[in-house]
Design a protein around this motif. Structure first.
Motif, PDB file in Angstrom:
ATOM      1  N   GLU B  28      36.254  46.681  43.471  1.00  0.00           N
ATOM      2  CA  GLU B  28      35.182  46.139  42.634  1.00  0.00           C
ATOM      3  C   GLU B  28      35.685  44.986  41.766  1.00  0.00           C
ATOM      4  OE1 GLU B  28      31.662  48.077  40.571  1.00  0.00           O
ATOM      5  OE2 GLU B  28      33.125  48.093  38.960  1.00  0.00           O
ATOM      6  N   THR B 188      40.897  44.658  43.481  1.00  0.00           N
ATOM      7  CA  THR B 188      40.141  45.255  42.379  1.00  0.00           C
ATOM      8  C   THR B 188      40.436  44.451  41.122  1.00  0.00           C
ATOM      9  OG1 THR B 188      40.532  47.393  43.404  1.00  0.00           O
ATOM     10  CG2 THR B 188      39.710  47.397  41.130  1.00  0.00           C
ATOM     11  N   ASP B 204      30.711  42.208  40.964  1.00  0.00           N
ATOM     12  CA  ASP B 204      29.877  43.276  41.476  1.00  0.00           C
ATOM     13  C   ASP B 204      29.032  43.843  40.347  1.00  0.00           C
ATOM     14  OD1 ASP B 204      30.843  43.363  44.193  1.00  0.00           O
ATOM     15  OD2 ASP B 204      32.745  43.991  43.300  1.00  0.00           O
ATOM     16  N   ARG B 205      29.673  43.964  39.165  1.00  0.00           N
ATOM     17  CA  ARG B 205      28.932  44.439  37.994  1.00  0.00           C
ATOM     18  C   ARG B 205      29.365  43.633  36.777  1.00  0.00           C
ATOM     19  NH1 ARG B 205      29.555  50.699  37.087  1.00  0.00           N
ATOM     20  NH2 ARG B 205      31.690  50.298  37.777  1.00  0.00           N
ATOM     21  N   ASN B 219      24.356  45.022  37.791  1.00  0.00           N
ATOM     22  CA  ASN B 219      24.733  43.896  38.655  1.00  0.00           C
ATOM     23  C   ASN B 219      24.356  42.588  37.972  1.00  0.00           C
ATOM     24  OD1 ASN B 219      22.249  42.686  39.722  1.00  0.00           O
ATOM     25  ND2 ASN B 219      21.948  44.700  40.670  1.00  0.00           N
TER      26      ASN B 219
END
Lengths: 222, 242
Positions: B28, B188, B204-205, B219
């Motif tokens: 992520e 990551t 991603d967030r 998001n």
């Protein structure tokens, strides 16, 4: 005035002065080396987190820095024998200079280490380097740059402080001046000669300082 | 991969992390933003234990970070960290900066470490600067070296603490490009930044913090176009109009 100045007697006493110079030089070199070792050890103890070695180091540094060198010399020379420890003058003198300069050197090194940016340490920490590696590879090489000039300054102070050893009858440069004065009563000639030799040592050390500054010191190229 | 469980941290009386619960899965890209003093830097500095926490747990790859028995060297080798102020070692060349950890932490032979270091320098586009000293580089180049220094330990996680905030505007792009490339390799990443273009493009967030709390997480499209809280809406309008 100058016509009364007796150069012949200086020449006559030159061998004595050269012995004194050699003695001062020997005392200085040995004391500087020992003081550096003492200072490094005292500083390591001082900055360590271990209380049992940290507090004695603080006590040592503060006691030395808060008392006159002459008192320290007298304590070692007159005081120690009454406590049952007898050591010859010259060793007493070296011990006094070593303990005295060691405390100042410990603080000089500590200041150098503290001058290294906190972020350098964090960068080392986050790449997984341990304490000893961070010291050796990151902090000390950078601390050295700011430490060398004050260290050499301290060594110059030490050389001049060694004149105090004449008071416990160590046959060094100043003591030679006193000897000549008492034998011939020519203090001007005697102490000007003594001063001249101290200046020679000073300029040698200063040349060494400048050289090492060029050689050793890492400078950031801005 | 990274998990915060009820994490609390205080600087004296200041409650800098207030009951943080967060899971960051492998691969992520999480962008963390918020006003200054909101605890965002502290949050990522706790992940490799540059900061201690007083309550709760942080778990990285099944390892509890703030346990006394944790092998910190191994943990930190798995996490690359990039600082706002680069913090390159000024007395070493670029190559030596990058090689330092592989040689001393991983105990790789010099030749092998050099080969890996040069690969990473190539990845950030600075092979030709390997013999230069940090002070001879521009801010953007220094930050790219710092990224290479983090990557050289083959970490699974990269943490970025405002990597472009100390840079001249024209150098921000080259650093962000390197980071975008990392995203495409599946790294990551936790990035504290106010570069909203970067957030929209690769995150991603997005996590929005204020006063030590996670105010909003979601998001990027939702976060920017449709923030759920007034605080976040106010923050977004400020950074977009400045």
């Amino acid at each position: 005035m100058l016509v009364d100045f007796n150069f012949r007697v200086i020449l006559e006493y030159l061998p004595l002065f050269l012995t004194g110079l050699r003695s001062t030089f020997f005392i200085a070199v040995v004391s500087i080396i020992l003081a550096l070792i003492t200072g490094i050890i005292a500083c390591s103890c001082r900055i360590s987190g271990i209380k049992i070695i940290k507090y004695p180091a603080i006590a040592y540094i503060e006691i030395v820095r808060s008392t006159p060198l002459l008192v320290q010399i007298y304590f070692l020379y007159f005081g120690l024998p009454t406590l049952g420890l007898r050591i010859p003058e010259i060793q007493t003198g070296i011990l006094a200079l070593m303990l005295n300069s060691g405390a100042y050197i410990a603080e000089i090194i500590r200041a150098g280490i503290n001058s290294v940016d906190e972020g350098q340490i964090e960068a080392g920490v986050s790449s997984g380097l341990n304490y000893v590696q961070r010291m050796r590879l990151i902090i000390l090489p950078q601390a050295l740059g700011v430490t060398v000039p004050p260290l050499l300054g301290q060594n110059i102070v030490l050389v001049k402080d060694s004149a105090l050893l004449s008071l416990i009858s160590v046959m060094e440069l100043t003591r030679c001046g006193q000897t000549m004065t008492s034998e011939r009563f020519m203090p001007a000639e005697a102490f000007l000669t003594v001063a001249f030799f101290y200046m020679c040592i000073y300029f040698c050390l200063k040349a060494l300082a400048d050289w090492s500054q060029r050689k050793l010191i890492f400078r950031e190229a801005y | 991969m990274i998990e915060f469980k009820n994490v609390n941290k205080w600087f004296d009386k200041l409650h800098v992390l207030n009951d943080i619960n967060l899971k960051i899965p492998k691969g992520e890209v999480l962008v963390i933003c918020g006003p200054s003093g909101s605890g965002k830097s502290t949050l990522i500095r706790c992940i490799n234990r540059l900061e201690k926490i007083q309550q709760g747990q942080i778990i990285v790859n099944d390892t509890p970070v703030h346990d006394k028995s944790t092998n910190l060297t191994k943990l930190r080798a798995e996490i690359g960290f990039v600082f706002q102020q680069f913090h390159l070692y000024p007395h070493m060349t670029v190559l030596q900066n990058v090689m330092l950890a592989p040689v001393n932490v991983k105990k790789l032979p010099k030749a092998k470490a050099e080969k890996i270091a040069l690969e990473k320098l190539e990845q950030v586009g600075l092979t030709e600067k390997s013999a230069a000293y940090p002070a001879q580089l521009s801010g953007g180049q220094q930050q790219r070296v710092a990224i290479a220094r983090g990557l050289v330990m083959s970490p699974e996680i990269m943490l970025f603490d405002e990597p472009t905030s100390a840079l001249d505007p024209e150098m921000i792009g080259e650093v962000l490009d390197v980071m975008v490339n990392l995203v495409s390799e599946g790294m990551t990443m936790c990035v504290v930044t106010h570069e909203m273009g970067f957030a929209k493009k690769v995150a991603d967030r997005v996590l929005f913090m204020d006063e030590g709390k996670i105010v909003e997480i979601g998001n990027p499209t939702d976060f920017f176009d449709n923030p759920q809280t007034d605080r976040a809406a106010e923050f977004i309008s400020k950074i977009l109009t400045h």
